[in-house]
Design a protein around this motif. Sequence first.
Motif, short mmCIF file in Angstrom:
data_model
loop_
_atom_site.label_atom_id
_atom_site.label_comp_id
_atom_site.label_asym_id
_atom_site.label_seq_id
_atom_site.Cartn_x
_atom_site.Cartn_y
_atom_site.Cartn_z
N ILE A 59 34.60 109.39 15.57
CA ILE A 59 35.32 108.15 15.87
C ILE A 59 35.40 107.34 14.59
O ILE A 59 34.37 106.95 14.03
N TRP A 60 36.63 107.13 14.12
CA TRP A 60 36.84 106.43 12.86
C TRP A 60 37.08 104.95 13.12
O TRP A 60 38.10 104.59 13.74
N PRO A 61 36.21 104.08 12.65
CA PRO A 61 36.45 102.64 12.83
C PRO A 61 37.56 102.15 11.91
O PRO A 61 37.84 102.75 10.86
N THR A 62 38.21 101.11 12.32
CA THR A 62 39.20 100.42 11.48
C THR A 62 38.90 98.92 11.55
O THR A 62 37.95 98.51 12.21
N ALA A 63 39.71 98.12 10.91
CA ALA A 63 39.56 96.68 11.02
C ALA A 63 39.89 96.20 12.43
O ALA A 63 39.60 95.06 12.79
N GLY A 64 40.49 97.09 13.22
CA GLY A 64 40.82 96.77 14.60
C GLY A 64 40.17 97.78 15.54
O GLY A 64 38.96 97.90 15.62
N MET A 65 41.01 98.54 16.25
CA MET A 65 40.53 99.48 17.25
C MET A 65 40.33 100.88 16.66
O MET A 65 41.03 101.26 15.70
N PRO A 66 39.41 101.67 17.22
CA PRO A 66 39.05 102.95 16.61
C PRO A 66 40.04 104.07 16.87
O PRO A 66 40.73 104.11 17.89
N THR A 67 40.06 105.01 15.94
CA THR A 67 40.84 106.25 16.02
C THR A 67 39.87 107.42 16.21
O THR A 67 38.78 107.42 15.65
N VAL A 68 40.29 108.40 17.00
CA VAL A 68 39.48 109.60 17.20
C VAL A 68 40.03 110.72 16.33
O VAL A 68 41.25 110.96 16.30
N PHE A 69 39.14 111.41 15.62
CA PHE A 69 39.51 112.57 14.81
C PHE A 69 38.71 113.77 15.30
O PHE A 69 37.49 113.69 15.48
N LEU A 148 43.23 123.30 13.36
CA LEU A 148 43.78 122.28 14.26
C LEU A 148 43.02 120.96 14.09
O LEU A 148 41.80 120.91 14.21
N LYS A 149 43.78 119.89 13.81
CA LYS A 149 43.21 118.56 13.68
C LYS A 149 43.92 117.61 14.65
O LYS A 149 45.16 117.63 14.74
N LEU A 150 43.15 116.81 15.36
CA LEU A 150 43.71 115.80 16.25
C LEU A 150 43.47 114.42 15.65
O LEU A 150 42.35 114.09 15.25
N LEU A 151 44.52 113.61 15.60
CA LEU A 151 44.45 112.24 15.08
C LEU A 151 44.95 111.32 16.18
O LEU A 151 46.16 111.20 16.41
N ILE A 152 44.03 110.67 16.90
CA ILE A 152 44.37 109.93 18.11
C ILE A 152 44.10 108.44 17.88
O ILE A 152 42.95 107.98 17.90
N GLU A 153 45.16 107.70 17.65
CA GLU A 153 45.08 106.30 17.24
C GLU A 153 44.72 105.39 18.41
O GLU A 153 45.03 105.70 19.57
#
Length: 482
Positions: A59-69, A148-153
């Motif tokens: 789970i990648w944090p951002t300045a806002g809501m997290p993205t899943v990788f 395979l990579k998933l980038l789920i914003e």
Amino acid sequence: MTTVREFIDIHRHDLLRDLDEWLRIPGISAQPAHHADVLRSAEWFAAAATRTGFPTVEIWPTAGMPTVFAEWPSDDPDAPTVVVYGHHDVQPVDPIELWTSDPFDPTIDGDLLRARGASDDKGQLLFHLLAVRAHLAATGLTSPAVNLKLLIEGEEESGSPNFEQLLADRHERLACDVVVITDTGMLAADTPSTVTGMRGLVAATVYFHGPDLDLHSGVFGGAVPNPATAIAALVAALHDDDGRVQIPGFYDDVLSLTASERELFAKVPFAESEFLSVAKSRALDGEAGYSTLERLGARPTAEVNGIGGGYQGDGGKTIVPSDAFAKLSFRLVASQVPERIRLAVEEFVATRTPVGIQARVEWDGDGVAPCLVPLGTPAYDALAASISEAFDGREVLPTREGGSGPEAAIQQALGVPLVFLGVGLPDDQIHAPNEKVNLSMLYKGAEIAAGLWSRFAQVGAAALRDLTPAESPAAGDGSAAG
């Protein structure tokens, strides 16, 4: 080994069970009260990807809501690398009184599942988890045929304000040969198609300020400038009688449709009555000289999203108001640059601001660039072949969507081709009350993805990166698009 279709049919209830759980999480990124739910949504999908077999899930944090990788490397050292993009956040549910059921209590009626996020975008993401399992079962492999990579914003439904920074920060982890966007749809349940372009977007609020207080219209009316009248005149000047935008320079960079592309647009089934029924409208309108589908996907637009000023209460109040405003949005097509449109709009407002009126233009961020998929490339042809196979050999038709998203930012950041695999339908009522998804379309999506990984592996990394079409598309060629 079982076939992909057999595996999906046997395990479709796994998708339904997971979808029921995930849809109950109200991950509305635009509403701070639900930000904890957006985090729960990310955690839920991360756990689901782990259960599926992805060895790396973060789970990648951002300045806002997290993205899943999530990442699942192939055992083949020469396998191409694919990034699948989607988003786990959802739209607000207002107006809640128009829902026929609780938007976060999924209900099934035959082939339809109704809930917020069912089509946009949770259902379309979950078919990928079923797809990779079907792919392994059908091929006998212990890892996917592709890396395979998933980038789920987690912020797509609130404008992706932190996504470009995330792409820059995680550039090395996201290195790939092709991107698959799963946040779009098809023309109809019986009409296999793929999106080949998304429009860009810039939006602003124009404020007009006149007198420093509301004035008595009998004492001052007709003697001082009225900002409400001025804002109405500005809005009226946006288009001519043929629906063409009148902002100087607006069309300078527009990539015009070729004759063959217009022939392909004409092949796409379009029922005016059905379109108007979905739109709850009584007439078509738009730029003269173009079909409705061309207007929606291949022509830029200027829309008035809201207008106001002065007294809004019951009864009358005879004033010259102090302030007025208009909310405007501009959809952009291939080759248009958001910054150039912003400058053109500001100049248009400046030249149409009357003496005695102070104008201010406030932009909603920097805007979103348009995206166009090159046609006839190896990546596009592999996708079209996989879609056709899932629909028992039917011709795959091209389409362009009128909406906007971060696709161009992804393509610019990663520097690779992208294609669109989406199975939503025009009547899914995304962003509206009673959003639904056809479960049969989710199963089709899983079948397409499961076959696509094998086809991408056959094409190879170098060819997938090639943006040169094999040949110019002909009007009758279903593997090309307009």
